[in-house]
Write a protein that holds these residues in place. Structure first.
Motif, PDB file in Angstrom:
ATOM      1  N   LEU A   9      36.189  44.124  42.029  1.00 40.22           N
ATOM      2  CA  LEU A   9      37.498  43.508  41.791  1.00 40.22           C
ATOM      3  C   LEU A   9      37.684  43.142  40.322  1.00 40.22           C
ATOM      4  O   LEU A   9      38.772  43.329  39.752  1.00 40.22           O
ATOM      5  CB  LEU A   9      37.628  42.267  42.672  1.00 40.22           C
ATOM      6  CG  LEU A   9      38.997  41.578  42.743  1.00 40.22           C
ATOM      7  CD1 LEU A   9      40.072  42.565  43.197  1.00 40.22           C
ATOM      8  CD2 LEU A   9      38.928  40.404  43.711  1.00 40.22           C
ATOM      9  N   THR A  10      36.642  42.645  39.704  1.00 38.49           N
ATOM     10  CA  THR A  10      36.719  42.281  38.281  1.00 38.49           C
ATOM     11  C   THR A  10      36.985  43.507  37.417  1.00 38.49           C
ATOM     12  O   THR A  10      37.817  43.476  36.495  1.00 38.49           O
ATOM     13  CB  THR A  10      35.408  41.607  37.835  1.00 38.49           C
ATOM     14  OG1 THR A  10      35.202  40.418  38.601  1.00 38.49           O
ATOM     15  CG2 THR A  10      35.471  41.222  36.363  1.00 38.49           C
ATOM     16  N   LEU A  11      36.301  44.607  37.708  1.00 36.57           N
ATOM     17  CA  LEU A  11      36.503  45.837  36.950  1.00 36.57           C
ATOM     18  C   LEU A  11      37.878  46.439  37.252  1.00 36.57           C
ATOM     19  O   LEU A  11      38.520  47.021  36.371  1.00 36.57           O
ATOM     20  CB  LEU A  11      35.397  46.843  37.271  1.00 36.57           C
ATOM     21  CG  LEU A  11      33.993  46.429  36.804  1.00 36.57           C
ATOM     22  CD1 LEU A  11      32.954  47.423  37.289  1.00 36.57           C
ATOM     23  CD2 LEU A  11      33.949  46.309  35.281  1.00 36.57           C
ATOM     24  N   LEU A  12      38.310  46.293  38.495  1.00 40.74           N
ATOM     25  CA  LEU A  12      39.647  46.758  38.873  1.00 40.74           C
ATOM     26  C   LEU A  12      40.709  46.026  38.056  1.00 40.74           C
ATOM     27  O   LEU A  12      41.670  46.622  37.560  1.00 40.74           O
ATOM     28  CB  LEU A  12      39.871  46.509  40.372  1.00 40.74           C
ATOM     29  CG  LEU A  12      41.221  46.932  40.951  1.00 40.74           C
ATOM     30  CD1 LEU A  12      41.352  48.445  40.945  1.00 40.74           C
ATOM     31  CD2 LEU A  12      41.371  46.404  42.381  1.00 40.74           C
ATOM     32  N   ALA A  13      40.525  44.718  37.892  1.00 39.95           N
ATOM     33  CA  ALA A  13      41.474  43.911  37.117  1.00 39.95           C
ATOM     34  C   ALA A  13      41.475  44.304  35.646  1.00 39.95           C
ATOM     35  O   ALA A  13      42.455  44.070  34.939  1.00 39.95           O
ATOM     36  CB  ALA A  13      41.130  42.429  37.261  1.00 39.95           C
ATOM     37  N   SER A  14      40.383  44.916  35.188  1.00 41.03           N
ATOM     38  CA  SER A  14      40.294  45.357  33.796  1.00 41.03           C
ATOM     39  C   SER A  14      40.994  46.691  33.577  1.00 41.03           C
ATOM     40  O   SER A  14      41.044  47.191  32.448  1.00 41.03           O
ATOM     41  CB  SER A  14      38.829  45.478  33.373  1.00 41.03           C
ATOM     42  OG  SER A  14      38.181  44.228  33.471  1.00 41.03           O
ATOM     43  N   GLY A  15      41.501  47.278  34.676  1.00 45.59           N
ATOM     44  CA  GLY A  15      42.249  48.529  34.556  1.00 45.59           C
ATOM     45  C   GLY A  15      41.429  49.783  34.754  1.00 45.59           C
ATOM     46  O   GLY A  15      41.916  50.889  34.500  1.00 45.59           O
ATOM     47  N   LEU A  16      40.183  49.653  35.196  1.00 44.28           N
ATOM     48  CA  LEU A  16      39.335  50.826  35.373  1.00 44.28           C
ATOM     49  C   LEU A  16      39.708  51.588  36.650  1.00 44.28           C
ATOM     50  O   LEU A  16      40.135  50.991  37.648  1.00 44.28           O
ATOM     51  CB  LEU A  16      37.860  50.426  35.442  1.00 44.28           C
ATOM     52  CG  LEU A  16      37.103  50.318  34.105  1.00 44.28           C
ATOM     53  CD1 LEU A  16      37.730  49.241  33.219  1.00 44.28           C
ATOM     54  CD2 LEU A  16      35.629  50.020  34.346  1.00 44.28           C
ATOM     55  N   SER A  17      39.531  52.896  36.611  1.00 42.60           N
ATOM     56  CA  SER A  17      39.763  53.734  37.788  1.00 42.60           C
ATOM     57  C   SER A  17      38.565  53.633  38.726  1.00 42.60           C
ATOM     58  O   SER A  17      37.511  53.093  38.365  1.00 42.60           O
ATOM     59  CB  SER A  17      39.956  55.192  37.368  1.00 42.60           C
ATOM     60  OG  SER A  17      38.738  55.715  36.823  1.00 42.60           O
ATOM     61  N   ASN A  18      38.715  54.191  39.944  1.00 42.09           N
ATOM     62  CA  ASN A  18      37.601  54.166  40.892  1.00 42.09           C
ATOM     63  C   ASN A  18      36.368  54.859  40.317  1.00 42.09           C
ATOM     64  O   ASN A  18      35.244  54.391  40.470  1.00 42.09           O
ATOM     65  CB  ASN A  18      38.004  54.852  42.200  1.00 42.09           C
ATOM     66  CG  ASN A  18      39.016  54.036  42.991  1.00 42.09           C
ATOM     67  OD1 ASN A  18      39.340  52.915  42.614  1.00 42.09           O
ATOM     68  ND2 ASN A  18      39.520  54.598  44.072  1.00 42.09           N
ATOM     69  N   LYS A  19      36.580  55.993  39.660  1.00 39.59           N
ATOM     70  CA  LYS A  19      35.475  56.736  39.072  1.00 39.59           C
ATOM     71  C   LYS A  19      34.780  55.919  37.983  1.00 39.59           C
ATOM     72  O   LYS A  19      33.550  55.861  37.908  1.00 39.59           O
ATOM     73  CB  LYS A  19      35.987  58.056  38.498  1.00 39.59           C
ATOM     74  CG  LYS A  19      34.883  58.954  37.955  1.00 39.59           C
ATOM     75  CD  LYS A  19      35.440  60.290  37.477  1.00 39.59           C
ATOM     76  CE  LYS A  19      34.326  61.185  36.961  1.00 39.59           C
ATOM     77  NZ  LYS A  19      34.851  62.504  36.505  1.00 39.59           N
ATOM     78  N   GLU A  20      35.582  55.256  37.140  1.00 40.80           N
ATOM     79  CA  GLU A  20      35.024  54.440  36.055  1.00 40.80           C
ATOM     80  C   GLU A  20      34.263  53.234  36.603  1.00 40.80           C
ATOM     81  O   GLU A  20      33.213  52.852  36.072  1.00 40.80           O
ATOM     82  CB  GLU A  20      36.146  53.972  35.120  1.00 40.80           C
ATOM     83  CG  GLU A  20      36.755  55.107  34.304  1.00 40.80           C
ATOM     84  CD  GLU A  20      38.020  54.694  33.577  1.00 40.80           C
ATOM     85  OE1 GLU A  20      38.298  55.250  32.502  1.00 40.80           O
ATOM     86  OE2 GLU A  20      38.748  53.810  34.103  1.00 40.80           O
TER      87      GLU A  20
END
Length: 211
Positions: A157-168
């Protein structure tokens, strides 16, 4: 006939905003039954002052430099389980409230509360009571009804909030993209949302992440 002066409540105040600190000290100093015994501008200073002054009440900001209010509360309570801590903050997310209460805070009050409510809170906690406003109790109950996220789900969730894609996200966490999608499905279900944007918004409101 000489009357006895009222017993004074000794109070330590900690806040990293000087204007707030000065204002709180002035309000408390005007009360005949209260006395400010220390003022701290960060968490480390607050803990050090608590050890030397042993106040009746510690009035803590939640987010401060060096040590936050929860860490200071935990440290104080580890030294004295009967210590009385009041958290005074601008943050009202259910996660923040829950963390403070679990750490041992006896009261949780917002900085926009009326002066009378603050003084009443101090006196009640000094008497051994707890103090949380009905609005915050409702918010806390709402947060407790939500199934907690796992550590890995919070990472995603934290990485998702940073704008990263699923792959990233998968690359960053060393997991497959399929596993990321599985975590996202669990996150959506627990937060009762349908999209990535809603998940980030809901998590931010609950204090699970900061954006």
């Amino acid at each position: 006939m000489k009357t006895e002066s009222p017993e004074r409540i000794h109070i330590l105040i900690a806040d990293d905003h000087f204007t707030v600190l000065e204002g709180l000290a002035a309000i408390i100093a005007r009360q005949p039954d209260m006395q400010v015994t220390g003022q701290a501008g960060d968490g480390e200073e607050a803990l050090a002052l608590w050890k030397t002054t042993q106040p009746d009440i510690c009035l803590l900001d939640l987010r401060m430099p060096k040590l936050d209010g929860v860490t200071v509360t935990e440290s104080i309570r580890a030294l004295d389980h009967s210590a009385r801590v009041i958290v005074l903050t601008t943050y009202d997310t259910d996660n923040d409230i829950l963390r403070a209460i679990r750490a041992g805070a006896k009261a949780y009050l917002l900085k926009d509360s009326r002066r009378e409510d603050l003084l009443d809170c101090i006196r009640r906690v000094y008497r051994g009571e707890t103090f949380i406003t009905p609005t915050l109790v409702e918010k806390l109950a709402s947060g407790l009804s939500v199934e907690p996220l796992t550590g890995r789900e919070l990472d995603v969730l934290t990485l998702l909030a940073s704008g990263l894609s699923n792959k990233e996200i998968g690359t960053r966490l060393c997991i497959t993209e399929t596993t990321v999608k599985s975590h996202l499905r669990a996150i959506f279900s627990k937060l009762n949302v349908l999209s990535r944007t809603e998940a980030v918004t809901a998590a931010n409101k609950r204090g699970l992440i900061q954006i």
